[in-house]
Design a protein around this motif. Structure first.
Motif, PDB file in Angstrom:
ATOM      1  N   LYS A 287     -13.380   5.063   2.039  1.00 36.02           N
ATOM      2  CA  LYS A 287     -13.338   4.178   3.195  1.00 36.02           C
ATOM      3  C   LYS A 287     -12.182   4.618   4.090  1.00 36.02           C
ATOM      4  N   LEU A 288     -12.460   4.730   5.383  1.00 33.62           N
ATOM      5  CA  LEU A 288     -11.457   5.227   6.314  1.00 33.62           C
ATOM      6  C   LEU A 288     -11.147   4.196   7.378  1.00 33.62           C
ATOM      7  N   GLY A 289      -9.882   4.091   7.720  1.00 30.52           N
ATOM      8  CA  GLY A 289      -9.450   3.206   8.789  1.00 30.52           C
ATOM      9  C   GLY A 289      -9.111   3.991  10.034  1.00 30.52           C
ATOM     10  N   GLU A 290      -7.841   3.978  10.429  1.00 31.29           N
ATOM     11  CA  GLU A 290      -7.397   4.654  11.643  1.00 31.29           C
ATOM     12  C   GLU A 290      -7.174   6.141  11.360  1.00 31.29           C
ATOM     13  N   ILE A 291      -7.987   6.984  11.981  1.00 30.40           N
ATOM     14  CA  ILE A 291      -7.867   8.439  11.838  1.00 30.40           C
ATOM     15  C   ILE A 291      -7.686   9.018  13.238  1.00 30.40           C
ATOM     16  N   ARG A 292      -6.521   9.659  13.500  1.00 31.75           N
ATOM     17  CA  ARG A 292      -6.241  10.143  14.856  1.00 31.75           C
ATOM     18  C   ARG A 292      -5.481  11.462  14.840  1.00 31.75           C
TER      19      ARG A 292
ATOM     20  N   ARG B 232      -4.808   4.567   7.232  1.00 34.86           N
ATOM     21  CA  ARG B 232      -4.211   5.245   8.384  1.00 34.86           C
ATOM     22  C   ARG B 232      -3.954   6.710   8.034  1.00 34.86           C
ATOM     23  N   PHE B 233      -4.381   7.611   8.921  1.00 32.16           N
ATOM     24  CA  PHE B 233      -4.097   9.038   8.775  1.00 32.16           C
ATOM     25  C   PHE B 233      -3.928   9.595  10.181  1.00 32.16           C
ATOM     26  N   VAL B 234      -2.696   9.902  10.546  1.00 26.17           N
ATOM     27  CA  VAL B 234      -2.387  10.318  11.910  1.00 26.17           C
ATOM     28  C   VAL B 234      -1.586  11.615  11.882  1.00 26.17           C
ATOM     29  N   LEU B 235      -2.046  12.595  12.646  1.00 34.27           N
ATOM     30  CA  LEU B 235      -1.314  13.837  12.851  1.00 34.27           C
ATOM     31  C   LEU B 235      -0.711  13.781  14.254  1.00 34.27           C
ATOM     32  N   VAL B 236       0.613  13.824  14.341  1.00 27.85           N
ATOM     33  CA  VAL B 236       1.314  13.718  15.614  1.00 27.85           C
ATOM     34  C   VAL B 236       1.745  15.118  16.069  1.00 27.85           C
ATOM     35  N   GLU B 237       1.239  15.522  17.221  1.00 23.59           N
ATOM     36  CA  GLU B 237       1.564  16.811  17.829  1.00 23.59           C
ATOM     37  C   GLU B 237       1.394  17.975  16.854  1.00 23.59           C
ATOM     38  N   PRO B 238       0.225  18.082  16.211  1.00 24.78           N
ATOM     39  CA  PRO B 238       0.011  19.244  15.343  1.00 24.78           C
ATOM     40  C   PRO B 238      -0.191  20.516  16.168  1.00 24.78           C
ATOM     41  N   VAL B 239       0.376  21.607  15.689  1.00 26.21           N
ATOM     42  CA  VAL B 239       0.164  22.931  16.281  1.00 26.21           C
ATOM     43  C   VAL B 239      -0.385  23.823  15.171  1.00 26.21           C
TER      44      VAL B 239
ATOM     45  N   SER C 195       0.848  -1.180   0.000  1.00 28.49           N
ATOM     46  CA  SER C 195       0.000   0.000   0.000  1.00 28.49           C
ATOM     47  C   SER C 195       0.888   1.235   0.000  1.00 28.49           C
ATOM     48  N   VAL C 196       0.325   2.360  -0.389  1.00 25.24           N
ATOM     49  CA  VAL C 196       1.074   3.608  -0.371  1.00 25.24           C
ATOM     50  C   VAL C 196       1.159   4.097   1.069  1.00 25.24           C
ATOM     51  N   ALA C 197       2.367   4.210   1.590  1.00 32.03           N
ATOM     52  CA  ALA C 197       2.566   4.625   2.979  1.00 32.03           C
ATOM     53  C   ALA C 197       3.573   5.770   3.014  1.00 32.03           C
TER      54      ALA C 197
ATOM     55  N   ALA D 151       4.942  14.884  13.195  1.00 31.60           N
ATOM     56  CA  ALA D 151       4.950  13.833  12.179  1.00 31.60           C
ATOM     57  C   ALA D 151       3.586  13.721  11.527  1.00 31.60           C
ATOM     58  N   LEU D 152       3.598  13.327  10.270  1.00 34.53           N
ATOM     59  CA  LEU D 152       2.392  13.027   9.502  1.00 34.53           C
ATOM     60  C   LEU D 152       2.512  11.600   8.996  1.00 34.53           C
ATOM     61  N   GLU D 153       1.505  10.765   9.275  1.00 33.10           N
ATOM     62  CA  GLU D 153       1.518   9.370   8.839  1.00 33.10           C
ATOM     63  C   GLU D 153       0.276   9.105   7.998  1.00 33.10           C
ATOM     64  N   VAL D 154       0.480   8.645   6.767  1.00 33.92           N
ATOM     65  CA  VAL D 154      -0.618   8.368   5.840  1.00 33.92           C
ATOM     66  C   VAL D 154      -0.382   7.011   5.190  1.00 33.92           C
ATOM     67  N   GLU D 155      -1.439   6.225   5.115  1.00 27.98           N
ATOM     68  CA  GLU D 155      -1.367   4.937   4.411  1.00 27.98           C
ATOM     69  C   GLU D 155      -2.680   4.696   3.686  1.00 27.98           C
ATOM     70  N   LEU D 156      -2.613   4.409   2.381  1.00 24.47           N
ATOM     71  CA  LEU D 156      -3.829   4.143   1.617  1.00 24.47           C
ATOM     72  C   LEU D 156      -3.593   3.021   0.623  1.00 24.47           C
ATOM     73  N   GLU D 157      -4.685   2.354   0.248  1.00 28.21           N
ATOM     74  CA  GLU D 157      -4.623   1.209  -0.658  1.00 28.21           C
ATOM     75  C   GLU D 157      -4.527   1.684  -2.109  1.00 28.21           C
ATOM     76  N   ILE D 158      -3.756   0.965  -2.922  1.00 27.61           N
ATOM     77  CA  ILE D 158      -3.556   1.353  -4.323  1.00 27.61           C
ATOM     78  C   ILE D 158      -4.712   0.928  -5.206  1.00 27.61           C
ATOM     79  N   TRP D 159      -5.114  -0.359  -5.129  1.00 25.37           N
ATOM     80  CA  TRP D 159      -6.055  -0.904  -6.107  1.00 25.37           C
ATOM     81  C   TRP D 159      -7.424  -0.226  -6.091  1.00 25.37           C
ATOM     82  N   PRO D 160      -7.976   0.167  -4.964  1.00 23.32           N
ATOM     83  CA  PRO D 160      -9.261   0.879  -5.018  1.00 23.32           C
ATOM     84  C   PRO D 160      -9.203   2.179  -5.817  1.00 23.32           C
TER      85      PRO D 160
END
Length: 214
Positions: free
Chosen positions: A109-114, A57-64, A12-14, A38-47
């Motif tokens: 479609k969304l998985g882990e969003i934090r 996965r879409f995670v924003l770590v310590e955003p200001v 997957s694209v990560a 940090a910014l963490e993104v992961e999405l599926e290619i084939w869809p």
């Protein structure tokens, strides 16, 4: 992106990017409108091949995030003048008959969003008001836009912790300028608030329902 950048394509694209900043317009009080540890993104290619977006996965770590309104009343999140018209054929800008927009994807479609340990500041130079919200932790549960949205989290405002919960029955309808049942719960040391009713996102967005306040 000042820090290390990690990228992978299969299965997957990560993407993980450290020390990410987004500059403010000239004349703003803060140099950066947004800064992330940090910014963490992961999405599926084939869809994507069938016009679907599946975000695992879409995670924003310590955003200001610094939100500012200048003395002229113009906010720093307004990137275009009010009379700017979208280019012809712009897929994401067509009106949906109300206050929302038509999404340029057929399926989402969304998985882990934090959001982890975020901070938001608000400064209004035209009125002299200033606010700060800290220690924002939010997780989103939205399998797809046809499913109900559930958000849970916590934050600190004026040195007091607040627990939050939000549910939206029809998020797609709300995004596209329609209406949806909505429920909000807020639990703080000095205040408990519950709202259950109907939210609308038409030409005059708002909500009508029952409010419990303690």
């Amino acid at each position: 992106i000042k820090g290390p950048l990690e990228f992978s394509l299969l299965p997957s694209v990560a993407l993980r990017a450290d020390d990410v900043t987004f500059a403010n317009p000239p004349g703003a009080g803060e140099a950066d409108m947004a800064r992330l540890a940090a910014l963490e993104v992961e999405l599926e290619i084939w869809p994507l091949l069938r016009g679907a977006l599946q975000v695992d996965r879409f995670v924003l770590v310590e955003p200001v995030i610094h939100l500012e309104v200048g003395a002229d009343g113009v906010p720093n999140w307004q990137f275009a003048t009010p009379d700017t018209e979208p280019a012809a054929g712009d897929a994401g800008a067509a009106d949906a008959g109300g206050g929302g927009v038509t999404l340029p994807i057929a399926e989402l479609k969304l998985g882990e969003i934090r959001i982890e340990n975020g901070t938001v500041t608000y400064d209004d130079a035209s009125s002299g008001t200033s606010e700060r919200i800290e220690e924002i932790d939010v997780s989103l549960d939205l399998p797809d836009l046809q499913s109900p949205l559930q958000a849970d989290g916590s934050l600190v405002y004026k040195e007091r912790p607040i627990e939050l919960a939000l549910s939206v029955e029809h998020p797609l309808g709300l995004v596209e300028g329609g209406a949806s049942p909505l429920a909000v719960e807020l639990d703080a040391e000095l205040l408990q608030v519950g709202f259950e009713g109907q939210a609308s996102n038409d030409d005059t967005p708002g909500a009508v329902g029952a409010l419990d306040l303690e």
